[in-house]
Design an enzyme around this catalytic site. Sequence first.
Site, PDB file in Angstrom:
ATOM      1  CD  GLN A  29     -29.611  20.148  14.748  1.00 23.47           C
ATOM      2  OE1 GLN A  29     -29.487  18.943  14.954  1.00 23.47           O
ATOM      3  NE2 GLN A  29     -29.109  21.060  15.549  1.00 23.47           N
TER       4      GLN A  29
ATOM      5  CD  GLU B  54     -29.560  -3.747  -3.275  1.00 21.64           C
ATOM      6  OE1 GLU B  54     -29.365  -3.308  -4.410  1.00 21.64           O
ATOM      7  OE2 GLU B  54     -30.653  -4.202  -2.898  1.00 21.64           O
TER       8      GLU B  54
HETATM    9  N1  COS Z   1     -21.460  -6.137 -14.345  1.00 25.02           N
HETATM   10  C1  COS Z   1     -20.928  -7.226 -14.960  1.00 25.02           C
HETATM   11  N2  COS Z   1     -19.716  -7.726 -14.657  1.00 25.02           N
HETATM   12  C2  COS Z   1     -19.024  -7.115 -13.672  1.00 25.02           C
HETATM   13  C3  COS Z   1     -19.515  -5.987 -12.998  1.00 25.02           C
HETATM   14  C4  COS Z   1     -20.778  -5.500 -13.377  1.00 25.02           C
HETATM   15  N3  COS Z   1     -21.311  -4.423 -12.764  1.00 25.02           N
HETATM   16  N4  COS Z   1     -18.611  -5.604 -12.082  1.00 25.02           N
HETATM   17  C5  COS Z   1     -17.579  -6.456 -12.184  1.00 25.02           C
HETATM   18  N5  COS Z   1     -17.831  -7.362 -13.137  1.00 25.02           N
HETATM   19  C6  COS Z   1     -16.949  -8.435 -13.592  1.00 25.02           C
HETATM   20  C7  COS Z   1     -15.633  -7.852 -14.033  1.00 25.02           C
HETATM   21  O1  COS Z   1     -15.657  -7.488 -15.390  1.00 25.02           O
HETATM   22  C8  COS Z   1     -14.662  -8.994 -13.772  1.00 25.02           C
HETATM   23  O2  COS Z   1     -14.700  -9.925 -14.834  1.00 25.02           O
HETATM   24  P1  COS Z   1     -13.436 -10.074 -15.833  1.00 25.02           P
HETATM   25  O3  COS Z   1     -12.277 -10.456 -14.969  1.00 25.02           O
HETATM   26  O4  COS Z   1     -13.866 -11.154 -16.782  1.00 25.02           O
HETATM   27  O5  COS Z   1     -13.275  -8.749 -16.467  1.00 25.02           O
HETATM   28  C9  COS Z   1     -15.257  -9.677 -12.554  1.00 25.02           C
HETATM   29  O6  COS Z   1     -16.635  -9.290 -12.496  1.00 25.02           O
HETATM   30  C10 COS Z   1     -14.562  -9.266 -11.288  1.00 25.02           C
HETATM   31  O7  COS Z   1     -14.658  -7.859 -11.186  1.00 25.02           O
HETATM   32  P2  COS Z   1     -13.606  -7.009 -10.324  1.00 25.02           P
HETATM   33  O8  COS Z   1     -12.216  -7.436 -10.696  1.00 25.02           O
HETATM   34  O9  COS Z   1     -13.954  -5.587 -10.441  1.00 25.02           O
HETATM   35  O10 COS Z   1     -13.918  -7.574  -8.860  1.00 25.02           O
HETATM   36  P3  COS Z   1     -13.380  -7.126  -7.450  1.00 25.02           P
HETATM   37  O11 COS Z   1     -13.125  -8.340  -6.662  1.00 25.02           O
HETATM   38  O12 COS Z   1     -12.269  -6.129  -7.620  1.00 25.02           O
HETATM   39  O13 COS Z   1     -14.625  -6.432  -6.744  1.00 25.02           O
HETATM   40  C11 COS Z   1     -16.334  -4.845  -6.219  1.00 25.02           C
HETATM   41  C12 COS Z   1     -15.422  -5.518  -7.268  1.00 25.02           C
HETATM   42  C13 COS Z   1     -15.579  -4.254  -5.042  1.00 25.02           C
HETATM   43  C14 COS Z   1     -16.967  -3.746  -7.022  1.00 25.02           C
HETATM   44  C15 COS Z   1     -17.376  -5.882  -5.752  1.00 25.02           C
HETATM   45  O14 COS Z   1     -16.797  -6.858  -4.923  1.00 25.02           O
HETATM   46  C16 COS Z   1     -18.534  -5.255  -5.009  1.00 25.02           C
HETATM   47  O15 COS Z   1     -19.455  -4.707  -5.617  1.00 25.02           O
HETATM   48  N6  COS Z   1     -18.523  -5.331  -3.661  1.00 25.02           N
HETATM   49  C17 COS Z   1     -19.656  -4.929  -2.864  1.00 25.02           C
HETATM   50  C18 COS Z   1     -20.580  -6.081  -2.741  1.00 25.02           C
HETATM   51  C19 COS Z   1     -21.928  -5.644  -2.326  1.00 25.02           C
HETATM   52  O16 COS Z   1     -22.526  -4.762  -2.897  1.00 25.02           O
HETATM   53  N7  COS Z   1     -22.423  -6.325  -1.325  1.00 25.02           N
HETATM   54  C20 COS Z   1     -23.730  -6.101  -0.857  1.00 25.02           C
HETATM   55  C21 COS Z   1     -24.375  -7.425  -0.753  1.00 25.02           C
HETATM   56  S1  COS Z   1     -25.937  -7.487  -1.437  1.00 25.02           S
HETATM   57  S2  COS Z   1     -27.079  -6.593  -0.137  1.00 25.02           S
END
Ligand code: COS
Length: 386
Positions: free
Chosen positions: A336, A363
């Site tokens: 802009q 990410e």
């Molecule tokens: N560090 C350590 N452990 C983690 C964590 C973290 N930051 N986040 C989650 N966990 C653990 C949780 O504690 C859980 O374990 P327990 O069941 O033993 O407690 C397990 O991982 C599953 O976590 P959660 O139930 O939160 O998983 P979900 O399926 O609900 O998904 C999100 C969580 C949405 C946050 C995750 O799928 C995500 O980050 N998605 C985006 C992925 C991404 O960034 N993709 C880009 C690709 S790389 S360029």
Amino acid sequence: MAFDAEIRAALIEQVRRFVTEKCVPIEAQVADDDAVPQSVVDEMKQLGLFGIAVPEEYGGLALDMETECLVAFELGHTSPAFRSVAGTNIGIGSQALVLFGTEEQKSKWLPGIASGDLIASFALTEPEAGSDAASLTTKAIRDGDHYVLNGTKRYITNANKADLFTVMARTDLSKPGAKGVSAFVVERNTPGVSVGQPEKKMGQQGAHICDVIFENARVPVANRIAGEGEGFKVAMSVLDKGRLHISAVATGVSERLIKEMVNYALERKQFGKPIMDHQLIQAMIADSQAETYAARCMILDAARRRDAGEDVTMLASCTKLFATEACGRVADRAVQVFGGAGYVTDYGIERFYRDVRIFRLYEGTSQIQQIIIARELARAAKAGNL
Ligand code: COS
């Protein structure tokens, strides 16, 4: 570990000079050629950039997170495609090994990652598993001393140059979510591993993303990182750090764009005076500066807390959400302020506008960061820690 102030200042200065003298002058060329010249990659190796997040005993610089972010701000002062060359070695490609690897795994791969002789990539995303990463379907079925991998990974940064991948795959088919996932180091030359053509994309020409396909790829059990079923946590821990790094890169780009805006606004005259003297232009630049300064402060605070051993899952998501959204607003204002010139390729502003769009996606999208922030707050409240 706090990094010695003098060494840190010298490193930042070296990176600043490299960016200003070697990268900025060839930004347009890199975009046109869709490639970073080998001479620039070699210089990045000499500077030690590939190994900034690798421990010293494996040939890295072992920067603390605060210093890594200071380096990332500097790297953000040029086209993000340059940072991407070493980006996966610094971040998501190496950190599963750094954080969870065995001594044997670390000494096998980290020295090559640190020197840049090995390119490491992170393979989590799949055609049907993006934001919902835990729904991934790539399988790793145990067969004696090996796992047999089958499946497709998508949009994998640096896959076309990678020598090894950190791959998240399902080892327990009876567990559909996060619990059935394990992490592996898979070498590119493993029979059954192939890489697709680089995707054509909106921006960051010179950085590449491709599919990675596993067809009965046999991976030694010794390549599994952490225990069976621990791969999702490995991936999430890696992303906690990666999100801080990306926040710093985005904020570096914001700083660059503010500089471009101010310089242009001081030169460009309309209505008989430099447009910098027009208050509506001042407002756009001032808002950009305030938001960028806020992002910088957040990032350094979160980085210091990580260095002090705090869990920064929520803070990393706060910085990723704020810094990348702010960068999007700054890039939009830069177009802009430049007016018609902002839309013309020769000025380079439209290129940054396209380049920064991915920051809000990879990410973890902004919406995923919001979900994580809310989840962490709810958890803290339930535990009586809010
Ligand atoms: N560090 C350590 N452990 C983690 C964590 C973290 N930051 N986040 C989650 N966990 C653990 C949780 O504690 C859980 O374990 P327990 O069941 O033993 O407690 C397990 O991982 C599953 O976590 P959660 O139930 O939160 O998983 P979900 O399926 O609900 O998904 C999100 C969580 C949405 C946050 C995750 O799928 C995500 O980050 N998605 C985006 C992925 C991404 O960034 N993709 C880009 C690709 S790389 S360029």
